[in-house]
Design a protein around this motif. Structure first.
Motif, mmCIF file in Angstrom:
data_model
loop_
_atom_site.group_PDB
_atom_site.id
_atom_site.type_symbol
_atom_site.label_atom_id
_atom_site.label_comp_id
_atom_site.label_asym_id
_atom_site.label_seq_id
_atom_site.Cartn_x
_atom_site.Cartn_y
_atom_site.Cartn_z
ATOM 1 N N PRO A 225 36.730 42.750 36.361
ATOM 2 C CA PRO A 225 37.697 41.647 36.377
ATOM 3 C C PRO A 225 38.964 41.914 35.569
ATOM 4 N N TYR A 226 38.873 42.680 34.491
ATOM 5 C CA TYR A 226 40.063 42.964 33.689
ATOM 6 C C TYR A 226 41.024 43.876 34.450
ATOM 7 N N ILE A 227 40.465 44.768 35.261
ATOM 8 C CA ILE A 227 41.286 45.646 36.104
ATOM 9 C C ILE A 227 41.929 44.835 37.221
ATOM 10 N N ALA A 228 41.117 44.014 37.885
ATOM 11 C CA ALA A 228 41.618 43.206 39.002
ATOM 12 C C ALA A 228 42.698 42.235 38.545
ATOM 13 N N GLU A 229 42.519 41.658 37.371
ATOM 14 C CA GLU A 229 43.504 40.696 36.856
ATOM 15 C C GLU A 229 44.831 41.381 36.549
ATOM 16 N N GLU A 230 44.770 42.613 36.054
ATOM 17 C CA GLU A 230 46.011 43.354 35.791
ATOM 18 C C GLU A 230 46.737 43.676 37.092
ATOM 19 N N ILE A 231 45.991 44.093 38.103
ATOM 20 C CA ILE A 231 46.606 44.371 39.411
ATOM 21 C C ILE A 231 47.226 43.102 39.978
ATOM 22 N N ALA A 232 46.507 41.992 39.889
ATOM 23 C CA ALA A 232 47.022 40.719 40.397
ATOM 24 C C ALA A 232 48.330 40.345 39.692
ATOM 25 N N ALA A 233 48.375 40.536 38.380
ATOM 26 C CA ALA A 233 49.583 40.202 37.625
ATOM 27 C C ALA A 233 50.749 41.101 38.028
ATOM 28 N N LEU A 234 50.465 42.385 38.197
ATOM 29 C CA LEU A 234 51.527 43.328 38.568
ATOM 30 C C LEU A 234 52.089 43.023 39.952
ATOM 31 N N LYS A 235 51.220 42.576 40.859
ATOM 32 C CA LYS A 235 51.646 42.302 42.224
ATOM 33 C C LYS A 235 51.995 40.828 42.454
ATOM 34 N N ASN A 236 51.813 40.033 41.401
ATOM 35 C CA ASN A 236 52.127 38.606 41.489
ATOM 36 C C ASN A 236 51.361 37.929 42.625
ATOM 37 N N ILE A 237 50.069 38.182 42.681
ATOM 38 C CA ILE A 237 49.188 37.569 43.672
ATOM 39 C C ILE A 237 47.953 37.032 42.961
ATOM 40 N N ASP A 238 47.155 36.265 43.687
ATOM 41 C CA ASP A 238 45.932 35.700 43.124
ATOM 42 C C ASP A 238 44.866 36.786 42.996
ATOM 43 N N VAL A 239 44.089 36.733 41.927
ATOM 44 C CA VAL A 239 43.068 37.766 41.716
ATOM 45 C C VAL A 239 42.027 37.759 42.830
ATOM 46 N N GLU A 240 41.775 36.609 43.426
ATOM 47 C CA GLU A 240 40.810 36.564 44.531
ATOM 48 C C GLU A 240 41.296 37.380 45.722
ATOM 49 N N GLU A 241 42.617 37.452 45.895
ATOM 50 C CA GLU A 241 43.162 38.293 46.962
ATOM 51 C C GLU A 241 42.902 39.766 46.662
ATOM 52 N N VAL A 242 43.005 40.132 45.387
ATOM 53 C CA VAL A 242 42.695 41.511 44.982
ATOM 54 C C VAL A 242 41.244 41.840 45.314
ATOM 55 N N TYR A 243 40.322 40.956 44.951
ATOM 56 C CA TYR A 243 38.906 41.203 45.246
ATOM 57 C C TYR A 243 38.668 41.320 46.750
ATOM 58 N N LYS A 244 39.232 40.397 47.507
ATOM 59 C CA LYS A 244 38.991 40.360 48.955
ATOM 60 C C LYS A 244 39.489 41.627 49.640
ATOM 61 N N VAL A 245 40.725 41.999 49.359
ATOM 62 C CA VAL A 245 41.322 43.147 50.047
ATOM 63 C C VAL A 245 40.685 44.454 49.595
ATOM 64 N N THR A 246 40.471 44.614 48.281
ATOM 65 C CA THR A 246 39.892 45.879 47.807
ATOM 66 C C THR A 246 38.439 46.024 48.240
ATOM 67 N N PHE A 247 37.723 44.910 48.404
ATOM 68 C CA PHE A 247 36.350 44.991 48.910
ATOM 69 C C PHE A 247 36.357 45.549 50.336
ATOM 70 N N SER A 248 37.239 45.031 51.166
ATOM 71 C CA SER A 248 37.355 45.534 52.541
ATOM 72 C C SER A 248 37.810 46.987 52.547
ATOM 73 N N ASN A 249 38.735 47.321 51.646
ATOM 74 C CA ASN A 249 39.212 48.703 51.555
ATOM 75 C C ASN A 249 38.067 49.663 51.240
ATOM 76 N N GLY A 250 37.240 49.278 50.263
ATOM 77 C CA GLY A 250 36.134 50.140 49.861
ATOM 78 C C GLY A 250 35.135 50.357 50.975
ATOM 79 N N LYS A 251 34.828 49.291 51.709
ATOM 80 C CA LYS A 251 33.897 49.417 52.829
ATOM 81 C C LYS A 251 34.465 50.324 53.909
ATOM 82 N N ARG A 252 35.762 50.205 54.151
ATOM 83 C CA ARG A 252 36.405 51.050 55.155
ATOM 84 C C ARG A 252 36.441 52.500 54.682
ATOM 85 N N LEU A 253 36.784 52.702 53.428
ATOM 86 C CA LEU A 253 36.836 54.047 52.840
ATOM 87 C C LEU A 253 35.505 54.766 53.014
ATOM 88 N N TYR A 254 34.408 54.077 52.685
ATOM 89 C CA TYR A 254 33.105 54.731 52.671
ATOM 90 C C TYR A 254 32.268 54.451 53.918
#
Length: 257
Positions: A225-254
């Motif tokens: 969560p500390y990593i996700a919150e920093e990304i959210a702050a840098l991109k000025n988006i909600d942290v839940e969006e970070v979780y949602k998109v990166t979760f899909s990214n990881g599944k696609r990656l692997y």
């Protein structure tokens, strides 16, 4: 839901409470964990962890600092590990590391990097790339070996915005971990701001690289969560969006359904 795309939960620092920790991670919303091999021992352990825990998957491979003495038989054993367990989803972590003078010679690292890229191609798997103080040689070998057709992730990214853009063009994801929370990580923060969220995955490199405010302690997916919150702050988006998109990214990656 959170996808921890790079940790080393086979590490001895987890020996006393590994089972409790992995269960706690799942209870805290870490739905998927990729355990990453770094040598023959940890690659074997990764297979066992993937077999034991439903939310743990794995990658097997030889870290560039561990390539001394690796034989053709070892490469064949890595292949058998993949074939023995359908939860092994990548070859890694592999690459180049020129940081320490006493690392294996560059030519040895480069040879084993190429051999493991060939193995990934043979098995139709993505790759987990470790590159430290070796930007030009890493990119050169990846282009020479047409690694873009494999796909994968540049783990613990530490290079320029321009090179990150190049990796994104090649179809790679950029692994962002605890370093992004460090006060002196200006360059990495610029990378996070620049590249699309659709090309970022969350990782810890546990037990290493613990984010602020826990630097110096053992890292784990509980600190994502500390990593996700920093990304959210840098991109000025909600942290839940970070979780949602990166979760899909990881599944696609692997390639996880």
């Amino acid at each position: 839901m959170i996808f921890e795309t790079h940790g080393h939960y086979d590490d001895e620092r987890f020996d006393e409470d590994r089972d409790e920790l992995l269960k706690a991670c799942e209870a805290e919303g870490v739905s998927l964990i990729m355990n990453i091999g770094a040598d023959m021992r940890s690659s074997r352990a990764t297979v066992e962890l993937a077999k034991k825990y439903r939310h743990v998957y794995g990658a097997v491979g030889i870290h560039p600092s561990e390539v001394d003495g690796i034989t053709e038989a070892d490469i064949c054993e890595l292949e058998q590990m993949v074939l023995s367990c359908d939860k092994i989803k990548a070859i890694g972590e592999i690459g180049l590391d020129y940081y320490y003078d006493d690392n294996p010679p560059k030519e040895v690292q480069q040879r084993l990097f190429r051999e493991q890229l060939k193995l990934a191609e043979k098995l139709s798997l993505p790759v987990v790339i470790h590159s430290r103080d070796a930007a030009a040689d890493t990119m050169s070998i990846m282009k020479e070996m047409d690694a873009a057709k494999l796909g994968g992730v540049i783990h613990c990214y530490s290079y320029s915005v321009e090179m990150a853009r190049e990796y994104v063009k090649m179809g790679f994801y950029i692994g962002i971990g605890g370093v992004v929370t460090f006060a002196n990580s200006k360059k990495l923060k610029e990378v996070v701001c620049d590249i699309p969220l659709e090309r970022i995955v969350l990782e810890t490199d546990a037990p290493y690289l613990t984010p602020v405010p826990f630097r110096g302690k053992r890292n784990s997916a509980l600190y994502i969560p500390y990593i996700a919150e920093e990304i959210a702050a840098l991109k000025n988006i909600d942290v839940e969006e970070v979780y949602k998109v990166t979760f899909s990214n990881g599944k696609r990656l692997y390639n996880i359904d």
